[in-house]
Design a protein around this motif. Structure first.
Motif, mmCIF file in Angstrom:
data_model
loop_
_atom_site.group_PDB
_atom_site.id
_atom_site.type_symbol
_atom_site.label_atom_id
_atom_site.label_comp_id
_atom_site.label_asym_id
_atom_site.label_seq_id
_atom_site.Cartn_x
_atom_site.Cartn_y
_atom_site.Cartn_z
ATOM 1 N N ASP A 76 -2.701 34.895 -17.027
ATOM 2 C CA ASP A 76 -2.832 35.586 -18.308
ATOM 3 C C ASP A 76 -4.072 36.479 -18.234
ATOM 4 O O ASP A 76 -4.177 37.286 -17.354
ATOM 5 N N GLU A 77 -5.013 36.296 -19.121
ATOM 6 C CA GLU A 77 -6.219 37.120 -19.081
ATOM 7 C C GLU A 77 -7.429 36.325 -18.608
ATOM 8 O O GLU A 77 -8.559 36.769 -18.750
ATOM 9 N N HIS A 78 -7.193 35.165 -18.021
ATOM 10 C CA HIS A 78 -8.277 34.310 -17.558
ATOM 11 C C HIS A 78 -8.328 34.308 -16.037
ATOM 12 O O HIS A 78 -7.301 34.416 -15.371
ATOM 13 N N THR A 79 -9.528 34.192 -15.505
ATOM 14 C CA THR A 79 -9.683 34.050 -14.060
ATOM 15 C C THR A 79 -10.569 32.845 -13.780
ATOM 16 O O THR A 79 -11.413 32.467 -14.604
ATOM 17 N N ALA A 80 -10.347 32.254 -12.614
ATOM 18 C CA ALA A 80 -11.157 31.119 -12.180
ATOM 19 C C ALA A 80 -11.485 31.317 -10.706
ATOM 20 O O ALA A 80 -10.657 31.811 -9.937
ATOM 21 N N PRO A 168 -7.296 25.554 -11.314
ATOM 22 C CA PRO A 168 -6.537 26.659 -11.907
ATOM 23 C C PRO A 168 -5.168 26.846 -11.272
ATOM 24 O O PRO A 168 -4.925 26.445 -10.133
ATOM 25 N N GLN A 169 -4.289 27.470 -12.041
ATOM 26 C CA GLN A 169 -2.968 27.876 -11.560
ATOM 27 C C GLN A 169 -2.812 29.356 -11.873
ATOM 28 O O GLN A 169 -3.390 29.864 -12.818
ATOM 29 N N GLY A 170 -2.012 30.042 -11.054
ATOM 30 C CA GLY A 170 -1.763 31.455 -11.278
ATOM 31 C C GLY A 170 -1.735 32.219 -9.969
ATOM 32 O O GLY A 170 -1.539 31.646 -8.893
ATOM 33 N N GLU A 171 -1.947 33.523 -10.062
ATOM 34 C CA GLU A 171 -1.936 34.408 -8.901
ATOM 35 C C GLU A 171 -3.303 34.397 -8.231
ATOM 36 O O GLU A 171 -4.318 34.646 -8.878
ATOM 37 N N VAL A 172 -3.323 34.094 -6.931
ATOM 38 C CA VAL A 172 -4.572 34.127 -6.178
ATOM 39 C C VAL A 172 -4.797 35.571 -5.735
ATOM 40 O O VAL A 172 -3.963 36.157 -5.036
ATOM 41 N N VAL A 173 -5.922 36.123 -6.158
ATOM 42 C CA VAL A 173 -6.256 37.514 -5.866
ATOM 43 C C VAL A 173 -7.311 37.526 -4.761
ATOM 44 O O VAL A 173 -8.404 36.986 -4.924
#
Length: 181
Positions: A76-80, A168-173
């Motif tokens: 979403d709009e969060h990063t970790a 965290p979960q999501g797209e690893v950038v």
């Protein structure tokens, strides 16, 4: 007796690290392996964490290397923050005696001490399983390499304090130099 010393890379180690990477990833069709260029470009960027660029010094000679650099997990709009492991290299004349395992383990221990929570890697599942890595896609992590299945892996490090949030979960950038590998 030859001693093994595991420690963060120092500025004077740059040439020795380059030689280890070049020898470990040598291919007849490439003058400079992409892993050498990756480390050099990461070293000059914001993802570089000098305390997590680990060398294995055996008998006074740098013969192993494991690099952990900063990546972010975006949802979403969060990063970790998280870490990417790689490349890992051992000089060919010192392979198969546990130096790769030792230098990776030293890096994972250092990352845990620094309060890091998540490490991702793209590599041989049989090798990285010994450290506790498992499929990253099953942990809700995606990347440009997600489609490779088992080689796309992650490891949740022990929390430094109780009550820490789940990893965290999501797209690893990844930082831009990774796009060239």
């Amino acid at each position: 007796m030859t001693t093994l010393r595991l420690r963060p890379e120092e500025p004077a180690d740059t040439g020795a690290v380059r030689r280890v990477l070049a020898a470990a990833f040598a291919r007849p069709d490439v003058a400079t392996p992409p892993e050498v260029r990756l480390v050099e470009e990461l070293r000059d960027g914001d993802a570089w964490l000098p305390e997590l660029a680990m060398v294995a010094e055996y008998g006074g000679e740098i013969v192993g290397y494991a690099l952990f650099t900063r990546v972010v997990v975006s949802a979403d709009e969060h990063t970790a923050p998280a870490l990417a492991l790689g490349p890992v290299a051992v000089a060919p004349h010192r392979q198969r005696i546990g130096l790769g395992t030792s230098v990776v383990q030293a890096g994972l221990e250092a990352a845990t001490e620094l309060g890091e929570r998540l490490v991702v890697v793209l590599g041989d599942p049989a090798y990285y399983r010994r450290f506790g890595f498992s499929r990253a896609d099953r942990m809700g992590l995606t990347s440009p390499w997600s489609g490779l299945g088992e080689p796309w892996q992650a490891l949740v490090l022990p929390p430094s304090t109780s009550g820490e949030p789940a990893p965290p979960q999501g797209e690893v950038v990844f930082p831009p130099p990774w796009s060239k590998v």
